[in-house]
Design an enzyme around this catalytic site. Structure first.
Site, short mmCIF file in Angstrom:
data_model
loop_
_atom_site.label_atom_id
_atom_site.label_comp_id
_atom_site.label_asym_id
_atom_site.label_seq_id
_atom_site.Cartn_x
_atom_site.Cartn_y
_atom_site.Cartn_z
N HIS A 182 0.81 -1.22 0.00
CA HIS A 182 0.00 0.00 0.00
C HIS A 182 0.86 1.28 0.00
O HIS A 182 0.85 2.05 -0.95
CB HIS A 182 -0.90 0.04 1.24
CG HIS A 182 -1.76 -1.15 1.44
ND1 HIS A 182 -2.88 -1.43 0.67
CD2 HIS A 182 -1.68 -2.14 2.36
CE1 HIS A 182 -3.45 -2.53 1.12
NE2 HIS A 182 -2.76 -3.00 2.14
O1 RIB Z 1 -5.35 -0.12 4.57
C1 RIB Z 1 -3.96 -0.11 4.39
C2 RIB Z 1 -3.33 0.99 5.19
O2 RIB Z 1 -3.59 0.80 6.58
C3 RIB Z 1 -1.78 1.00 5.07
O3 RIB Z 1 -1.31 2.29 5.21
C4 RIB Z 1 -1.36 0.17 6.23
O4 RIB Z 1 -0.04 0.47 6.66
C5 RIB Z 1 -2.36 0.60 7.27
O5 RIB Z 1 -1.91 1.83 7.83
#
Ligand code: RIB
Ligand code: CA
Length: 313
Positions: free
Chosen positions: A243
């Site tokens: 992500h």
């Molecule tokens: O949903 C994914 C996000 O939530 C990413 O940033 C992960 O690190 C959590 O913070």
């Protein structure tokens, strides 16, 4: 090209850690003015510790790391140890950091930096819940006009939620903070699950990190080995979505991403949809666009960039 000045706001988290490594490995494109920790994946003491662990792993112990808000604006903190493990960086065992935490509060660092740097020259890169950013905006509304861009990881539209059926984790943890940020008027670029779920750490991609033969490369491989089990069990996907590195990769290679400039509102009252990013992808509401909402990524290009840069550390 002069390097973009950025502040990374983060809740490490293995994917946050890879994003921080990517930024610190790319000084030609990004100048990290500071890293601000926020409560999210794990509580604040751990996110503030993990941010420093990553800076030392990158060989950048002089990076300024600040602790920020330890709870959402008006809700109880929800964490994600089920994804990231108890430490937030489960997978490899890493030594405790020796570099210090800065004395100033993260929110004051964000405000002071935006006020002291030339207007329109600082980009905020939130990788976790938006509590620090929203608190800074509430405390000093004048900073909004001085922000070059906010490039954040959060939200979802076609991919729907990952913490509830409707909401992505970063937005769900602090929907009131997200509402402030999305209504602030600051130039906003959003990396939702629609994009990050296309940036999967397949086995060959993980082995490419390990094959670097460096400590950072090994760490990234072991973090993603740990991190991927949640998504593979839940989605049956081949690998974990990386992500947060999408945010930093966008600053270095925006051409890897595509999306639409649309209106995105945050649900702050729904019994079943709290924290949903209501993205007007088909432009049916007539509401003014407020965000560049990304929808696609060149995944091979993304991983080639990531592997090359991690290999530089
Ligand atoms: O949903 C994914 C996000 O939530 C990413 O940033 C992960 O690190 C959590 O913070
Ligand atoms: Ca994160």
């Amino acid at each position: 090209m002069t390097a973009r000045k950025i502040i990374i706001d983060t809740d490490p988290g293995q994917d946050d850690a890879v994003a921080i490594l990517l930024a610190l490995a790319s000084p030609e494109e990004v100048e990290v003015l500071g890293i601000t920790a926020v409560a999210g994946n794990v509580p604040l003491p751990l996110t503030a510790k993990n941010a420093r662990i990553v800076c030392e792993l990158a060989g950048k112990p002089d990076t300024k790391v600040f602790a920020g808000c330890d709870a959402p604006l008006s809700r109880k903190l929800v964490t994600a140890e089920h994804v990231h493990g108890k430490t937030g960086l489960d997978g490899p065992v890493l030594p405790d950091p020796t570099m210090p935490l800065q004395d100033a509060h993260a929110v004051d660092f964000i405000i002071d930096t935006l006020r002291s740097e030339a207007p329109g020259t600082v980009t905020l890169c939130p990788l976790g819940p938006l509590t620090n950013i929203a608190t800074a905006i509430r405390k000093a509304p004048d900073i909004v006009a001085r922000i070059q861009e906010i490039v954040l990881m959060g939200g979802a539209y076609f991919e729907v939620g990952n913490i509830t059926p409707a909401a992505e984790f970063n937005i769900y943890v602090d929907p009131e903070a997200a509402d402030i940020v999305f209504k602030s008027g600051a130039p906003l670029t959003v990396m939702p699950l629609d994009v990050t779920h296309k940036a999967l750490t397949t086995r060959p991609r993980i082995e490419a990190f390990r094959a670097l033969g460096t400590e950072p490369g090994r760490m990234v491989a072991e973090w993603t080995d740990f991190f991927e089990r949640f998504d593979m069990e839940k989605y049956g996907s081949q690998g974990a979505p990386l992500h947060d590195p999408c945010v930093i990769a966008y600053l270095i290679r925006p051409d890897l991403f595509s999306g639409r400039h649309i209106n995105v509102m945050i649900e702050t009252a729904g019994d079943f949809t709290l924290g949903m990013t209501v993205a007007d992808w088909w432009r049916v509401t007539g509401r003014a666009p407020n965000a560049m909402f990304m929808g696609d990524v060149d995944a091979d290009g993304f991983f080639a960039l990531l592997t090359d840069r991690i290999g530089r550390l």
